[in-house]
Design a protein around this motif. Structure first.
Motif: not given
Length: 174
Positions: A127-149
């Motif tokens: 996230i620090a390297a890419e500085q994503p916009d809202l959609q990309a950030l939400c997608k990354r966070l949701a994907r991370h949450r999915f894999w944590v689950q």
């Protein structure tokens, strides 16, 4: 029969047959999957849905947590990795070589949580390297949450199977 013997007969003090262990396991994985790199997941959904101030709050909280994690990794990353490796290997040795049931229970919680911690640091760096916009950030966070689950479900399943094995192996008549 003394009072202590009665208490220990009524309340089983072993880890895998103790109700509190299973409640703690569920609470740990619930808390871990609710917060993605320290950001409550309901903030992600609210920022996606409402935008505006919720979006700014999400970006601020992500920025704060990413900077905090990267600073921790920069300042003490090598030491943390060494201490975690030492702690987990010592705990695994106690658990499976010396057959300490409490250590087995802790290992079955700690190893998946350490994997989740590594994933969090990798996500923070990305996230620090890419500085994503809202959609990309939400997608990354949701994907991370999915894999944590997914890791949490596998961890709970493996812990339940191992716990049942342990309980059956010490039961009288087996």
């Amino acid at each position: 029969m003394t009072l202590t013997q009665t208490i220990f007969e009524v309340i089983d003090m072993r880890s895998f047959s103790n109700l509190w262990f299973w409640i703690m396991l569920a609470v740990i994985w619930s808390m871990v999957s609710h917060r993605v790199i320290g950001v409550p997941f309901d903030m992600v959904a609210r920022a996606k849905r409402l935008g505006g101030q919720s979006e700014r709050d999400l970006f601020d909280l992500v920025r704060i947590n990413v900077n905090r994690m990267l600073h921790l990794a920069h300042v003490a990353g090598s030491w943390l990795i060494g201490l975690m490796a030492f702690g987990l290997s010592s705990l695994a040795l106690l658990a499976f070589w010396y057959d300490v049931e409490f250590a087995q229970a802790v290992v079955l919680i700690a190893i998946p949580l350490s994997l989740v911690a590594m994933m969090r640091f990798a996500l923070a760096r990305r996230i620090a390297a890419e500085q994503p916009d809202l959609q990309a950030l939400c997608k990354r966070l949701a994907r991370h949450r999915f894999w944590v689950q997914v890791i949490g479900m596998i961890s709970i399943f493996v812990t339940a199977m191992y716990g049942m094995y342990q309980n059956l192996s010490v039961a009288p008549g087996f």
